[in-house]
Scaffold this motif. Structure first.
Motif, PDB file in Angstrom:
ATOM      1  N   LEU A  42     -14.683  -4.203  34.709  1.00 39.66           N
ATOM      2  CA  LEU A  42     -14.535  -2.754  34.613  1.00 39.66           C
ATOM      3  C   LEU A  42     -15.493  -2.153  33.586  1.00 39.66           C
ATOM      4  CD1 LEU A  42     -10.732  -1.939  34.905  1.00 39.66           C
ATOM      5  CD2 LEU A  42     -12.563  -1.362  36.496  1.00 39.66           C
ATOM      6  N   GLU A  43     -15.776  -2.890  32.519  1.00 40.13           N
ATOM      7  CA  GLU A  43     -16.740  -2.401  31.525  1.00 40.13           C
ATOM      8  C   GLU A  43     -18.085  -2.130  32.179  1.00 40.13           C
ATOM      9  OE1 GLU A  43     -16.883  -5.265  28.350  1.00 40.13           O
ATOM     10  OE2 GLU A  43     -14.872  -4.741  27.642  1.00 40.13           O
ATOM     11  N   GLN A  44     -18.532  -3.034  33.044  1.00 37.70           N
ATOM     12  CA  GLN A  44     -19.807  -2.858  33.756  1.00 37.70           C
ATOM     13  C   GLN A  44     -19.737  -1.654  34.697  1.00 37.70           C
ATOM     14  OE1 GLN A  44     -20.873  -6.460  35.822  1.00 37.70           O
ATOM     15  NE2 GLN A  44     -20.140  -7.725  34.133  1.00 37.70           N
ATOM     16  N   ILE A  45     -18.645  -1.550  35.401  1.00 39.77           N
ATOM     17  CA  ILE A  45     -18.470  -0.451  36.354  1.00 39.77           C
ATOM     18  C   ILE A  45     -18.459   0.889  35.633  1.00 39.77           C
ATOM     19  CG2 ILE A  45     -16.791   0.607  37.941  1.00 39.77           C
ATOM     20  CD1 ILE A  45     -16.085  -2.323  38.798  1.00 39.77           C
ATOM     21  N   PHE A  46     -17.689   0.971  34.550  1.00 36.25           N
ATOM     22  CA  PHE A  46     -17.586   2.237  33.826  1.00 36.25           C
ATOM     23  C   PHE A  46     -18.869   2.587  33.097  1.00 36.25           C
ATOM     24  CE2 PHE A  46     -13.157   2.191  34.853  1.00 36.25           C
ATOM     25  CZ  PHE A  46     -12.823   3.531  34.894  1.00 36.25           C
ATOM     26  N   SER A  47     -19.646   1.610  32.732  1.00 31.70           N
ATOM     27  CA  SER A  47     -20.946   1.875  32.124  1.00 31.70           C
ATOM     28  C   SER A  47     -21.825   2.651  33.107  1.00 31.70           C
ATOM     29  CB  SER A  47     -21.618   0.560  31.717  1.00 31.70           C
ATOM     30  OG  SER A  47     -22.916   0.808  31.235  1.00 31.70           O
ATOM     31  N   ALA A  48     -21.858   2.201  34.351  1.00 29.90           N
ATOM     32  CA  ALA A  48     -22.652   2.888  35.379  1.00 29.90           C
ATOM     33  C   ALA A  48     -22.085   4.268  35.686  1.00 29.90           C
ATOM     34  CB  ALA A  48     -22.699   2.039  36.650  1.00 29.90           C
ATOM     35  N   LEU A  49     -20.766   4.382  35.786  1.00 26.81           N
ATOM     36  CA  LEU A  49     -20.130   5.666  36.080  1.00 26.81           C
ATOM     37  C   LEU A  49     -20.362   6.668  34.945  1.00 26.81           C
ATOM     38  CD1 LEU A  49     -16.777   4.329  37.572  1.00 26.81           C
ATOM     39  CD2 LEU A  49     -18.628   5.456  38.847  1.00 26.81           C
ATOM     40  N   ARG A  50     -20.352   6.172  33.714  1.00 21.82           N
ATOM     41  CA  ARG A  50     -20.591   7.040  32.558  1.00 21.82           C
ATOM     42  C   ARG A  50     -22.040   7.527  32.540  1.00 21.82           C
ATOM     43  NH1 ARG A  50     -22.506   5.810  28.032  1.00 21.82           N
ATOM     44  NH2 ARG A  50     -22.078   3.591  28.144  1.00 21.82           N
ATOM     45  N   LYS A  51     -22.973   6.632  32.801  1.00 23.58           N
ATOM     46  CA  LYS A  51     -24.393   7.003  32.812  1.00 23.58           C
ATOM     47  C   LYS A  51     -24.689   8.080  33.852  1.00 23.58           C
ATOM     48  CE  LYS A  51     -26.233   2.652  31.120  1.00 23.58           C
ATOM     49  NZ  LYS A  51     -26.810   1.362  31.531  1.00 23.58           N
ATOM     50  N   MET A  52     -23.963   8.058  34.946  1.00 18.08           N
ATOM     51  CA  MET A  52     -24.183   9.034  36.012  1.00 18.08           C
ATOM     52  C   MET A  52     -23.316  10.286  35.858  1.00 18.08           C
ATOM     53  SD  MET A  52     -26.703   7.828  37.522  1.00 18.08           S
ATOM     54  CE  MET A  52     -26.839   8.994  38.856  1.00 18.08           C
ATOM     55  N   GLY A  53     -22.556  10.365  34.770  1.00 17.69           N
ATOM     56  CA  GLY A  53     -21.809  11.578  34.459  1.00 17.69           C
ATOM     57  C   GLY A  53     -20.513  11.784  35.216  1.00 17.69           C
ATOM     58  N   LEU A  54     -19.916  10.712  35.729  1.00 15.13           N
ATOM     59  CA  LEU A  54     -18.634  10.869  36.420  1.00 15.13           C
ATOM     60  C   LEU A  54     -17.438  10.667  35.495  1.00 15.13           C
ATOM     61  CD1 LEU A  54     -19.347   9.126  39.848  1.00 15.13           C
ATOM     62  CD2 LEU A  54     -19.332  11.569  39.315  1.00 15.13           C
ATOM     63  N   VAL A  55     -17.623   9.876  34.439  1.00 15.77           N
ATOM     64  CA  VAL A  55     -16.560   9.658  33.453  1.00 15.77           C
ATOM     65  C   VAL A  55     -17.146   9.804  32.058  1.00 15.77           C
ATOM     66  CG1 VAL A  55     -15.272   8.072  34.945  1.00 15.77           C
ATOM     67  CG2 VAL A  55     -16.884   7.147  33.288  1.00 15.77           C
ATOM     68  N   LYS A  56     -16.251  10.010  31.113  1.00 14.41           N
ATOM     69  CA  LYS A  56     -16.684   9.980  29.715  1.00 14.41           C
ATOM     70  C   LYS A  56     -15.733   9.083  28.943  1.00 14.41           C
ATOM     71  CE  LYS A  56     -14.415  14.320  28.441  1.00 14.41           C
ATOM     72  NZ  LYS A  56     -14.620  15.668  27.898  1.00 14.41           N
ATOM     73  N   SER A  57     -16.268   8.486  27.890  1.00 12.70           N
ATOM     74  CA  SER A  57     -15.444   7.610  27.064  1.00 12.70           C
ATOM     75  C   SER A  57     -15.077   8.346  25.792  1.00 12.70           C
ATOM     76  CB  SER A  57     -16.175   6.305  26.752  1.00 12.70           C
ATOM     77  OG  SER A  57     -17.368   6.564  26.050  1.00 12.70           O
ATOM     78  N   ILE A  58     -13.850   8.114  25.354  1.00 12.50           N
ATOM     79  CA  ILE A  58     -13.326   8.703  24.125  1.00 12.50           C
ATOM     80  C   ILE A  58     -13.018   7.538  23.184  1.00 12.50           C
ATOM     81  CG2 ILE A  58     -11.552  10.181  23.112  1.00 12.50           C
ATOM     82  CD1 ILE A  58     -13.219  11.586  25.310  1.00 12.50           C
ATOM     83  N   ARG A  59     -13.605   7.560  22.011  1.00 13.08           N
ATOM     84  CA  ARG A  59     -13.400   6.480  21.047  1.00 13.08           C
ATOM     85  C   ARG A  59     -12.153   6.725  20.199  1.00 13.08           C
ATOM     86  NH1 ARG A  59     -17.834   3.151  20.485  1.00 13.08           N
ATOM     87  NH2 ARG A  59     -19.748   3.931  21.405  1.00 13.08           N
TER      88      ARG A  59
END
Length: 145
Positions: A42-59
């Protein structure tokens, strides 16, 4: 055309975010557990989704991932293209492939592949994450009765 686990799991993970939208960010470990997907994958998947602006990560302690847009504004097609690339059934119908095949101008099957590709794109672009959530909730109600 066969989708990889990356595309299938990506849609499931995005569904999980849509299901909880617009609540607090969802930790990756919760998505992994709820959808029975490896957290590392999922880390790999979300990395791609984040780069394309579909999700954002909150620390932070209350961190995780959340959708950038409303579930009704994100389609299955957008997710699949980020994770799978173009959804064409054969490479020869891609714009950048023009001229690469010696038979391109005289190919009798090219029309079939184009129609299949258009149909696939029409379908995945017509289904939003909100559609998946609505369908899921409707099925939940059916099971409750």
């Amino acid at each position: 055309m066969k989708l990889s686990t990356k595309g299938r799991y990506g849609v499931r993970a995005m569904f999980e975010l849509a299901l909880h939208y617009p609540k607090a960010p969802i930790p990756l470990k919760d998505i992994a557990m709820n959808q029975d997907i490896s957290e590392k994958y999922l880390e790999q998947i979300f990395s791609a989704l984040r780069k394309m602006g579909l999700v954002k990560s909150i620390r932070g302690m209350q961190g995780g991932y959340e959708l950038v847009s409303s579930p009704q504004d994100i389609t299955v097609g957008q997710i699949l293209r980020v994770l799978e690339g173009d959804l064409a059934p054969v490479d020869c119908i891609l714009d950048e492939s023009v001229g690469k095949c010696d038979r391109y101008d005289s190919c009798v099957t090219k029309y079939i592949w184009k129609r299949i590709g258009e149909s696939i794109n029409d379908i995945v672009d017509s289904i939003s994450l909100q559609d998946l959530v609505d369908d899921y909730r409707l099925k939940e109600q059916d099971y409750a009765h």
